[in-house]
Design a protein around this motif. Sequence first.
Motif, PDB file in Angstrom:
ATOM      1  N   THR A   1      78.584  84.009   1.680  1.00 56.21           N
ATOM      2  CA  THR A   1      77.544  84.350   0.632  1.00 56.21           C
ATOM      3  C   THR A   1      76.658  83.120   0.537  1.00 56.21           C
ATOM      4  O   THR A   1      75.486  83.230   0.351  1.00 56.21           O
ATOM      5  CB  THR A   1      78.471  84.284  -0.585  1.00 56.21           C
ATOM      6  N   VAL A   2      76.988  81.888   0.841  1.00 50.83           N
ATOM      7  CA  VAL A   2      76.293  80.622   0.697  1.00 50.83           C
ATOM      8  C   VAL A   2      75.420  80.802   1.795  1.00 50.83           C
ATOM      9  O   VAL A   2      74.179  80.323   1.716  1.00 50.83           O
ATOM     10  CB  VAL A   2      77.211  79.375   0.689  1.00 50.83           C
ATOM     11  N   ALA A   3      75.381  81.095   2.876  1.00 45.20           N
ATOM     12  CA  ALA A   3      74.958  81.159   4.116  1.00 45.20           C
ATOM     13  C   ALA A   3      73.714  82.139   3.903  1.00 45.20           C
ATOM     14  O   ALA A   3      72.614  81.952   4.208  1.00 45.20           O
ATOM     15  CB  ALA A   3      75.620  81.765   5.432  1.00 45.20           C
ATOM     16  N   THR A   4      74.052  83.362   3.135  1.00 46.43           N
ATOM     17  CA  THR A   4      73.037  84.363   3.176  1.00 46.43           C
ATOM     18  C   THR A   4      72.013  83.877   2.192  1.00 46.43           C
ATOM     19  O   THR A   4      70.844  83.964   2.171  1.00 46.43           O
ATOM     20  CB  THR A   4      73.789  85.702   2.586  1.00 46.43           C
ATOM     21  N   LEU A   5      72.634  83.324   1.043  1.00 46.05           N
ATOM     22  CA  LEU A   5      71.572  82.712   0.018  1.00 46.05           C
ATOM     23  C   LEU A   5      70.831  81.572   0.418  1.00 46.05           C
ATOM     24  O   LEU A   5      69.468  81.504   0.178  1.00 46.05           O
ATOM     25  CB  LEU A   5      72.345  82.413  -1.332  1.00 46.05           C
ATOM     26  N   THR A   6      71.391  80.770   1.375  1.00 52.43           N
ATOM     27  CA  THR A   6      70.354  79.621   1.968  1.00 52.43           C
ATOM     28  C   THR A   6      69.383  80.118   2.991  1.00 52.43           C
ATOM     29  O   THR A   6      68.252  79.723   2.754  1.00 52.43           O
ATOM     30  CB  THR A   6      71.382  78.910   2.764  1.00 52.43           C
ATOM     31  N   SER A   7      69.737  81.389   3.759  1.00 51.73           N
ATOM     32  CA  SER A   7      68.647  81.865   4.580  1.00 51.73           C
ATOM     33  C   SER A   7      67.564  82.426   3.567  1.00 51.73           C
ATOM     34  O   SER A   7      66.395  82.376   4.002  1.00 51.73           O
ATOM     35  CB  SER A   7      69.433  82.689   5.481  1.00 51.73           C
TER      36      SER A   7
ATOM     37  N   LEU B   1      70.574  90.921   0.262  1.00 58.54           N
ATOM     38  CA  LEU B   1      71.447  92.059   0.867  1.00 58.54           C
ATOM     39  C   LEU B   1      70.876  92.251   2.228  1.00 58.54           C
ATOM     40  O   LEU B   1      71.933  92.602   3.072  1.00 58.54           O
ATOM     41  CB  LEU B   1      71.369  93.210  -0.005  1.00 58.54           C
ATOM     42  N   TRP B   2      69.770  92.199   2.369  1.00 56.31           N
ATOM     43  CA  TRP B   2      69.235  92.593   3.791  1.00 56.31           C
ATOM     44  C   TRP B   2      69.352  91.411   4.498  1.00 56.31           C
ATOM     45  O   TRP B   2      69.799  91.597   6.032  1.00 56.31           O
ATOM     46  CB  TRP B   2      67.885  93.106   3.870  1.00 56.31           C
ATOM     47  N   VAL B   3      69.340  90.378   4.073  1.00 56.73           N
ATOM     48  CA  VAL B   3      69.590  88.973   4.961  1.00 56.73           C
ATOM     49  C   VAL B   3      71.066  88.888   5.359  1.00 56.73           C
ATOM     50  O   VAL B   3      71.448  88.569   6.549  1.00 56.73           O
ATOM     51  CB  VAL B   3      69.308  87.837   4.106  1.00 56.73           C
ATOM     52  N   GLY B   4      71.965  89.391   4.260  1.00 57.98           N
ATOM     53  CA  GLY B   4      73.245  89.269   4.604  1.00 57.98           C
ATOM     54  C   GLY B   4      73.852  90.218   5.708  1.00 57.98           C
ATOM     55  O   GLY B   4      74.785  90.036   6.515  1.00 57.98           O
ATOM     56  N   ALA B   5      73.170  91.567   5.444  1.00 62.29           N
ATOM     57  CA  ALA B   5      73.305  92.452   6.804  1.00 62.29           C
ATOM     58  C   ALA B   5      73.145  91.789   7.964  1.00 62.29           C
ATOM     59  O   ALA B   5      73.808  91.937   9.041  1.00 62.29           O
ATOM     60  CB  ALA B   5      72.669  93.759   6.329  1.00 62.29           C
ATOM     61  N   ALA B   6      71.996  91.176   7.991  1.00 60.10           N
ATOM     62  CA  ALA B   6      71.686  90.419   9.433  1.00 60.10           C
ATOM     63  C   ALA B   6      72.707  89.388   9.940  1.00 60.10           C
ATOM     64  O   ALA B   6      73.212  89.384  11.005  1.00 60.10           O
ATOM     65  CB  ALA B   6      70.334  90.050   9.295  1.00 60.10           C
TER      66      ALA B   6
ATOM     67  N   VAL C   1      86.608  78.921  13.119  1.00 65.45           N
ATOM     68  CA  VAL C   1      85.868  79.543  13.889  1.00 65.45           C
ATOM     69  C   VAL C   1      84.789  80.433  13.038  1.00 65.45           C
ATOM     70  O   VAL C   1      83.464  80.584  13.327  1.00 65.45           O
ATOM     71  CB  VAL C   1      86.735  80.754  14.801  1.00 65.45           C
ATOM     72  N   ALA C   2      85.442  81.097  12.004  1.00 68.47           N
ATOM     73  CA  ALA C   2      84.519  81.686  11.403  1.00 68.47           C
ATOM     74  C   ALA C   2      83.261  80.813  10.613  1.00 68.47           C
ATOM     75  O   ALA C   2      82.141  81.316  10.726  1.00 68.47           O
ATOM     76  CB  ALA C   2      85.128  82.437   9.909  1.00 68.47           C
ATOM     77  N   GLY C   3      83.613  79.567  10.294  1.00 63.15           N
ATOM     78  CA  GLY C   3      82.661  79.042   9.376  1.00 63.15           C
ATOM     79  C   GLY C   3      81.387  78.500  10.583  1.00 63.15           C
ATOM     80  O   GLY C   3      80.298  78.485  10.206  1.00 63.15           O
ATOM     81  N   ILE C   4      81.827  78.342  12.036  1.00 62.63           N
ATOM     82  CA  ILE C   4      80.803  77.790  12.877  1.00 62.63           C
ATOM     83  C   ILE C   4      79.933  79.151  13.161  1.00 62.63           C
ATOM     84  O   ILE C   4      78.807  79.094  13.409  1.00 62.63           O
ATOM     85  CB  ILE C   4      81.440  77.349  13.974  1.00 62.63           C
ATOM     86  N   ILE C   5      80.584  80.315  13.403  1.00 66.19           N
ATOM     87  CA  ILE C   5      80.070  81.404  13.912  1.00 66.19           C
ATOM     88  C   ILE C   5      79.050  81.802  12.475  1.00 66.19           C
ATOM     89  O   ILE C   5      77.729  82.412  12.824  1.00 66.19           O
ATOM     90  CB  ILE C   5      80.852  82.776  13.988  1.00 66.19           C
TER      91      ILE C   5
ATOM     92  N   GLY D   1      76.084  79.577  12.478  1.00 65.93           N
ATOM     93  CA  GLY D   1      75.132  79.947  13.580  1.00 65.93           C
ATOM     94  C   GLY D   1      74.336  80.881  13.385  1.00 65.93           C
ATOM     95  O   GLY D   1      73.048  81.093  13.601  1.00 65.93           O
ATOM     96  N   ALA D   2      74.961  82.102  12.741  1.00 65.50           N
ATOM     97  CA  ALA D   2      74.177  83.475  12.499  1.00 65.50           C
ATOM     98  C   ALA D   2      73.059  83.029  11.380  1.00 65.50           C
ATOM     99  O   ALA D   2      72.294  83.615  11.374  1.00 65.50           O
ATOM    100  CB  ALA D   2      75.183  84.611  11.980  1.00 65.50           C
ATOM    101  N   MET D   3      73.468  82.227  10.332  1.00 68.09           N
ATOM    102  CA  MET D   3      72.644  81.706   9.359  1.00 68.09           C
ATOM    103  C   MET D   3      71.281  81.168   9.946  1.00 68.09           C
ATOM    104  O   MET D   3      69.982  81.330   9.721  1.00 68.09           O
ATOM    105  CB  MET D   3      73.142  80.999   8.185  1.00 68.09           C
ATOM    106  N   THR D   4      71.482  80.259  10.893  1.00 66.07           N
ATOM    107  CA  THR D   4      70.408  79.501  11.403  1.00 66.07           C
ATOM    108  C   THR D   4      69.609  80.229  12.300  1.00 66.07           C
ATOM    109  O   THR D   4      68.206  80.267  12.187  1.00 66.07           O
ATOM    110  CB  THR D   4      70.912  78.542  12.422  1.00 66.07           C
ATOM    111  N   ALA D   5      70.117  81.458  12.976  1.00 66.99           N
ATOM    112  CA  ALA D   5      69.516  82.345  13.664  1.00 66.99           C
ATOM    113  C   ALA D   5      68.512  83.144  12.779  1.00 66.99           C
ATOM    114  O   ALA D   5      67.388  83.528  13.237  1.00 66.99           O
ATOM    115  CB  ALA D   5      70.308  83.078  14.607  1.00 66.99           C
TER     116      ALA D   5
END
Length: 254
Positions: free
Chosen positions: A74-80, A92-97, A125-129, A132-136
């Motif tokens: 959730t935090v990754a989605t909101l940050t991106s 929601l769309w960013v979270g889907a990506a 593992v989940a945190g790192i992945i 990374g997806a958030m950054t992408a």
Amino acid sequence: MSTAPSADWRLAVVLVVLTAAAVVISRVGGLGVEREQVVAAARAVVQLAAVSAVIALVLRSVTWSIGFVLLMFTVATLTSTRRLGLPASSALWVGAAVGAGAVPVVVICLGSGVVPFNGPGLLPVAGIIIGGAMTAATLTGRRAFQELQAQTGTYEAGLAVGLTSSQATRLVVEPSAREALVPGIDQTRTVGLVTLPGAFIGVLLGGGTALEAGAAQVLVLVGLLAAQAATAAVVLHLVAGRRILRDDLRALPR
């Protein structure tokens, strides 16, 4: 003898010195990110202190660990979403990506049994992945928006020759999309030669062997390649379909 950094007054002094150095260098170099650096450093200290206080409890329970992973997602989605300058309704769309990249990789790692399905296996593992997806997602979206803004003429020319809005958008943004993946690719290509990333060091600090540390790190790096590629591809698709688009770019003709 512990190999972990000492969490005492010396650590506090070093953190202050390094933050001050970053600020001074940014000021002298005209980078203009001094305030963001201070805020980032302060947030890192507060957030990691809070996480450290609860992480032992979270790691004992798979249920709590899954809940913590959802919080990270959730935090990754909101940050991106914020970094892309998008309205909250686009989250929601960013979270889907982000999820399109992170979820399959985490499921494969856990489902295969390579990563044990417990707190200590799931969380790192989940945190790192997810990170990374958030950054992408952020890098892909920002580059796409920059290209659309800079190459409005190319976009409109595409429409003029009969391309759809989605096709014209892809014509403009696809050449820049690979730039979001370059850091992950370079990190994977140079691991062990230029850098010893977090998963490797973490396993060593936790008492694991060098072989175990290497296995953990290569799993994370290859997983990141897949997650970031999937996230970047989905972001491009959503930008082309105007699901993810800054408000100022919605005025572009269709």
